[in-house]
Design an enzyme around this catalytic site. Sequence first.
Site, mmCIF file in Angstrom:
data_model
loop_
_atom_site.group_PDB
_atom_site.id
_atom_site.type_symbol
_atom_site.label_atom_id
_atom_site.label_comp_id
_atom_site.label_asym_id
_atom_site.label_seq_id
_atom_site.Cartn_x
_atom_site.Cartn_y
_atom_site.Cartn_z
ATOM 1 C CD GLU A 50 9.684 -9.864 8.168
ATOM 2 O OE1 GLU A 50 9.274 -9.024 8.996
ATOM 3 O OE2 GLU A 50 10.847 -10.304 8.155
ATOM 4 C CG ASN A 81 11.520 -2.489 5.703
ATOM 5 O OD1 ASN A 81 10.689 -1.857 5.066
ATOM 6 N ND2 ASN A 81 11.203 -3.273 6.708
ATOM 7 C CG HIS A 94 11.121 1.409 7.725
ATOM 8 N ND1 HIS A 94 10.943 0.155 8.256
ATOM 9 C CD2 HIS A 94 12.376 1.781 8.059
ATOM 10 C CE1 HIS A 94 12.050 -0.218 8.890
ATOM 11 N NE2 HIS A 94 12.938 0.759 8.778
ATOM 12 C CG ASP A 147 5.008 0.468 6.485
ATOM 13 O OD1 ASP A 147 5.532 -0.586 6.901
ATOM 14 O OD2 ASP A 147 4.914 1.511 7.157
ATOM 15 C CG ASP A 190 8.863 -14.789 6.960
ATOM 16 O OD1 ASP A 190 8.585 -14.315 8.079
ATOM 17 O OD2 ASP A 190 9.867 -14.451 6.297
#
Lengths: 261, 129
Positions: free
Chosen positions: A181, A146, A151, A155, A138
């Site tokens: 994630e 973010n 975003h 990404d 994680d």
Amino acid sequence: MREDGELDRRIAALLAEPAWQGHPLRSALAELYGEFGDLVRQLDRIMHISDRFQSVSREQSLSLHERYRKQLRQLEKMARISDRYQLMMRDLNEALKEASLRDVLTGIGNRRMLMERIKSEAARAERTGRPLTVAMVDVDRFKDVNDAYGHEAGDRALVEIARAIRSGIRDYDLCGRWGGEEFMVIMPEVGAGEGLGVVERIRAAVDGLDVYAGGARIALSASFGVAEHRAGTSVAETINRADSALLAAKRSGRNRCEVAA
Amino acid sequence: MDDLKIEGSQSTPAIFCDAVHGVVEMRGDSYPENSFELFSPVVAWIERYLRDSGQALMLRLHLLYLNTSSVKIMMDIFDLLNDAHAKGRAVSVHWFYDEQNERVAELAEEFREDCDFPFAISCQADSHA
């Protein structure tokens, strides 16, 4: 048609001869000759009809043959085209299947693929008695990434992390995006100790990633929970144990690996 | 002569036979349960059009997947056009394919092989335009 010959001429002369008029043989001959003539005409007619039948049937057989050949050609063409359509569908199906197991963003396997593979690897481990280790990954404080960089940068970070995980695993290992994630690494043939070595390498690689957003380096790290599959337990239990170890890693300060009990 | 319009579905193409302009348009996939039932009005329309009208006829095809019986019917339709062409009628086919799927073009070429009339195959960036 029968042509008049020598015999016909002789009979005609005999029948015309006045000396034989009234003779019983003459009238018998005349009658017989008449019947003979009828038979000859009948025979001619039969031959004529029979010839015509033959030529019609010959024409029919030629046209049947021609039609047969044409239909055969059509059938071959139809089969050829149909085969190609089927091939097209099969390839499309393959591509769809491939796509259905891939994560669109990172290009590595998705959750469906991970579930398929972990089930079959667990079954294989049960059969062979060989170990199997799973790691849940994680990304630390990803929401902050973010929020701070947007975003699009988030990404890009996920893509880079996926790449780091993929480069860190061994040939037989498998990784995928579990969702959001979260990632998963499946390591067949190794126990928790050896698995931890692989995972530690990945942790260091993620920690060292250089991903920039607007000139600033994004600080990235991830936490890991490692669990060795226990014979006789379900895959879900193994995943849960890895999740618990991951939670422990998060609680102990993140950017670290924990092994499930 | 009447137009013929058949609504498309997931497994059947949308078909429109336009008597005024002499155009038959088919669009979509074709794998119906009963191809002959679906296409026989279309074949009948084309036969009637070729018989009753002296105008040109053009087929505009945007077909993607065809099952075997649909392949057979397309071949039959092209045979009809071949016969009409041999009698001096102006008939033609224009087969459109999506640039995403060039294999449709190869299949259209297979169909074209035995056709004597004008048969164009062209790429359309968006065949649903």
